[in-house]
Design a protein around this motif. Sequence first.
Motif, PDB file in Angstrom:
ATOM      1  N   ARG A  27       0.837  -1.202   0.000  1.00 21.18           N
ATOM      2  CA  ARG A  27       0.000   0.000   0.000  1.00 21.18           C
ATOM      3  C   ARG A  27       0.872   1.252   0.000  1.00 21.18           C
ATOM      4  O   ARG A  27       0.893   2.025   0.953  1.00 21.18           O
ATOM      5  CB  ARG A  27      -0.935  -0.020   1.198  1.00 21.18           C
ATOM      6  N   GLU A  28       1.625   1.423  -1.070  1.00 26.54           N
ATOM      7  CA  GLU A  28       2.466   2.605  -1.236  1.00 26.54           C
ATOM      8  C   GLU A  28       2.243   3.166  -2.645  1.00 26.54           C
ATOM      9  O   GLU A  28       1.892   2.434  -3.567  1.00 26.54           O
ATOM     10  CB  GLU A  28       3.947   2.263  -1.056  1.00 26.54           C
ATOM     11  N   HIS A  29       2.475   4.482  -2.778  1.00 26.48           N
ATOM     12  CA  HIS A  29       2.278   5.119  -4.082  1.00 26.48           C
ATOM     13  C   HIS A  29       3.201   4.508  -5.142  1.00 26.48           C
ATOM     14  O   HIS A  29       2.785   4.244  -6.274  1.00 26.48           O
ATOM     15  CB  HIS A  29       2.521   6.633  -3.985  1.00 26.48           C
ATOM     16  N   TRP A  30       4.452   4.275  -4.763  1.00 23.11           N
ATOM     17  CA  TRP A  30       5.419   3.766  -5.738  1.00 23.11           C
ATOM     18  C   TRP A  30       5.023   2.371  -6.228  1.00 23.11           C
ATOM     19  O   TRP A  30       5.273   2.027  -7.400  1.00 23.11           O
ATOM     20  CB  TRP A  30       6.817   3.732  -5.140  1.00 23.11           C
ATOM     21  N   ALA A  31       4.399   1.581  -5.343  1.00 23.98           N
ATOM     22  CA  ALA A  31       3.999   0.228  -5.731  1.00 23.98           C
ATOM     23  C   ALA A  31       2.887   0.273  -6.776  1.00 23.98           C
ATOM     24  O   ALA A  31       2.892  -0.495  -7.754  1.00 23.98           O
ATOM     25  CB  ALA A  31       3.539  -0.553  -4.504  1.00 23.98           C
ATOM     26  N   ALA A  32       1.924   1.184  -6.601  1.00 19.92           N
ATOM     27  CA  ALA A  32       0.833   1.317  -7.569  1.00 19.92           C
ATOM     28  C   ALA A  32       1.362   1.763  -8.925  1.00 19.92           C
ATOM     29  O   ALA A  32       0.959   1.228  -9.964  1.00 19.92           O
ATOM     30  CB  ALA A  32      -0.202   2.312  -7.046  1.00 19.92           C
ATOM     31  N   TRP A  33       2.264   2.736  -8.910  1.00 18.34           N
ATOM     32  CA  TRP A  33       2.819   3.219 -10.179  1.00 18.34           C
ATOM     33  C   TRP A  33       3.714   2.171 -10.842  1.00 18.34           C
ATOM     34  O   TRP A  33       3.744   2.045 -12.079  1.00 18.34           O
ATOM     35  CB  TRP A  33       3.595   4.516  -9.935  1.00 18.34           C
ATOM     36  N   THR A  34       4.442   1.418 -10.042  1.00 21.98           N
ATOM     37  CA  THR A  34       5.294   0.349 -10.597  1.00 21.98           C
ATOM     38  C   THR A  34       4.438  -0.748 -11.219  1.00 21.98           C
ATOM     39  O   THR A  34       4.742  -1.244 -12.309  1.00 21.98           O
ATOM     40  CB  THR A  34       6.194  -0.251  -9.498  1.00 21.98           C
ATOM     41  N   ALA A  35       3.365  -1.124 -10.531  1.00 26.65           N
ATOM     42  CA  ALA A  35       2.447  -2.135 -11.073  1.00 26.65           C
ATOM     43  C   ALA A  35       1.821  -1.649 -12.372  1.00 26.65           C
ATOM     44  O   ALA A  35       1.677  -2.417 -13.336  1.00 26.65           O
ATOM     45  CB  ALA A  35       1.363  -2.467 -10.052  1.00 26.65           C
ATOM     46  N   CYS A  36       1.468  -0.363 -12.410  1.00 26.75           N
ATOM     47  CA  CYS A  36       0.895   0.211 -13.628  1.00 26.75           C
ATOM     48  C   CYS A  36       1.905   0.176 -14.769  1.00 26.75           C
ATOM     49  O   CYS A  36       1.554  -0.160 -15.908  1.00 26.75           O
ATOM     50  CB  CYS A  36       0.443   1.648 -13.358  1.00 26.75           C
ATOM     51  N   ALA A  37       3.151   0.526 -14.479  1.00 34.00           N
ATOM     52  CA  ALA A  37       4.198   0.517 -15.513  1.00 34.00           C
ATOM     53  C   ALA A  37       4.436  -0.889 -16.051  1.00 34.00           C
ATOM     54  O   ALA A  37       4.556  -1.094 -17.268  1.00 34.00           O
ATOM     55  CB  ALA A  37       5.488   1.096 -14.944  1.00 34.00           C
ATOM     56  N   LEU A  38       4.498  -1.873 -15.160  1.00 37.96           N
ATOM     57  CA  LEU A  38       4.706  -3.259 -15.594  1.00 37.96           C
ATOM     58  C   LEU A  38       3.525  -3.750 -16.422  1.00 37.96           C
ATOM     59  O   LEU A  38       3.702  -4.446 -17.432  1.00 37.96           O
ATOM     60  CB  LEU A  38       4.903  -4.163 -14.373  1.00 37.96           C
ATOM     61  N   VAL A 142      -3.516   2.431 -10.701  1.00 33.25           N
ATOM     62  CA  VAL A 142      -3.036   3.610  -9.965  1.00 33.25           C
ATOM     63  C   VAL A 142      -4.105   4.089  -8.992  1.00 33.25           C
ATOM     64  O   VAL A 142      -3.850   4.319  -7.818  1.00 33.25           O
ATOM     65  CB  VAL A 142      -2.643   4.737 -10.945  1.00 33.25           C
ATOM     66  N   GLY A 143      -5.348   4.232  -9.492  1.00 32.78           N
ATOM     67  CA  GLY A 143      -6.469   4.605  -8.647  1.00 32.78           C
ATOM     68  C   GLY A 143      -6.239   5.883  -7.854  1.00 32.78           C
ATOM     69  O   GLY A 143      -5.771   6.896  -8.389  1.00 32.78           O
ATOM     70  N   ASN A 144      -6.523   5.825  -6.587  1.00 32.78           N
ATOM     71  CA  ASN A 144      -6.399   7.000  -5.718  1.00 32.78           C
ATOM     72  C   ASN A 144      -4.953   7.373  -5.408  1.00 32.78           C
ATOM     73  O   ASN A 144      -4.706   8.374  -4.723  1.00 32.78           O
ATOM     74  CB  ASN A 144      -7.159   6.766  -4.411  1.00 32.78           C
ATOM     75  N   ASP A 145      -4.018   6.585  -5.895  1.00 34.93           N
ATOM     76  CA  ASP A 145      -2.602   6.930  -5.732  1.00 34.93           C
ATOM     77  C   ASP A 145      -2.131   7.862  -6.839  1.00 34.93           C
ATOM     78  O   ASP A 145      -0.943   8.185  -6.915  1.00 34.93           O
ATOM     79  CB  ASP A 145      -1.736   5.661  -5.732  1.00 34.93           C
TER      80      ASP A 145
END
Length: 209
Positions: A27-38, A142-145
């Motif tokens: 539950r971190e911003h970087w994790a959401a963006w990394t998942a989105c990039a992958l 990404v959602g709310n992040d």
Amino acid sequence: MLTSLPNLLTLSRIIVIPIIIGLFFVREHWAAWTACALFALAAITDYFDGYLARSWSQVSIVGKFLDPIADKLLVAAVLFMLVAVDKLSGISVLPAVLILLREVLVSGLREFLAGIRVGMPVSKLAKWKTAIQMVALGILIVGNDGPSGVPVQAIGEMGLWAAGLLTLITGWDYMQAGWKHMNEEREPEPEAVPRPAQPHGANTARSAG
């Protein structure tokens, strides 16, 4: 050949799935963006693996088998995880259900048509559906992040609803195309009639005459 670049790109979409799933639990911003990039990179490989396979004349049975499976696994995994971590809930789950049901329907149709040696090409509308679906899923990851002040979640849900609508249309089109072949009356192949046995020496006598 499994080690050709097009097939390796296809396999990469399967290999990246556990990584994306794991990032959902961080539950971190970087994790959401990394998942989105992958996820975005995996979605892009869907275009390049087919393009390279055709351009380099490396279309293979393994590639034809893995490509649709990789796509469906990736989409299904992301949809399930979006619901699991409450990034997709309420009535917005409905287009996700439609997308999953449509994938099962199309897979069943393709399997049936392959059994009677009939192909089912991907329509242009289905390609648009896939493109909108992938963009919407990336936004929802990404959602709310996302950036503050930008309704990222709402944009993603609107995109998913648009993909769900196209899912209904393309699913119906595929079903109609498959139904024609299901109702098509095929003439039974004529049975081979055994030739009567010739008397011993008949061939010799005919050739001698």
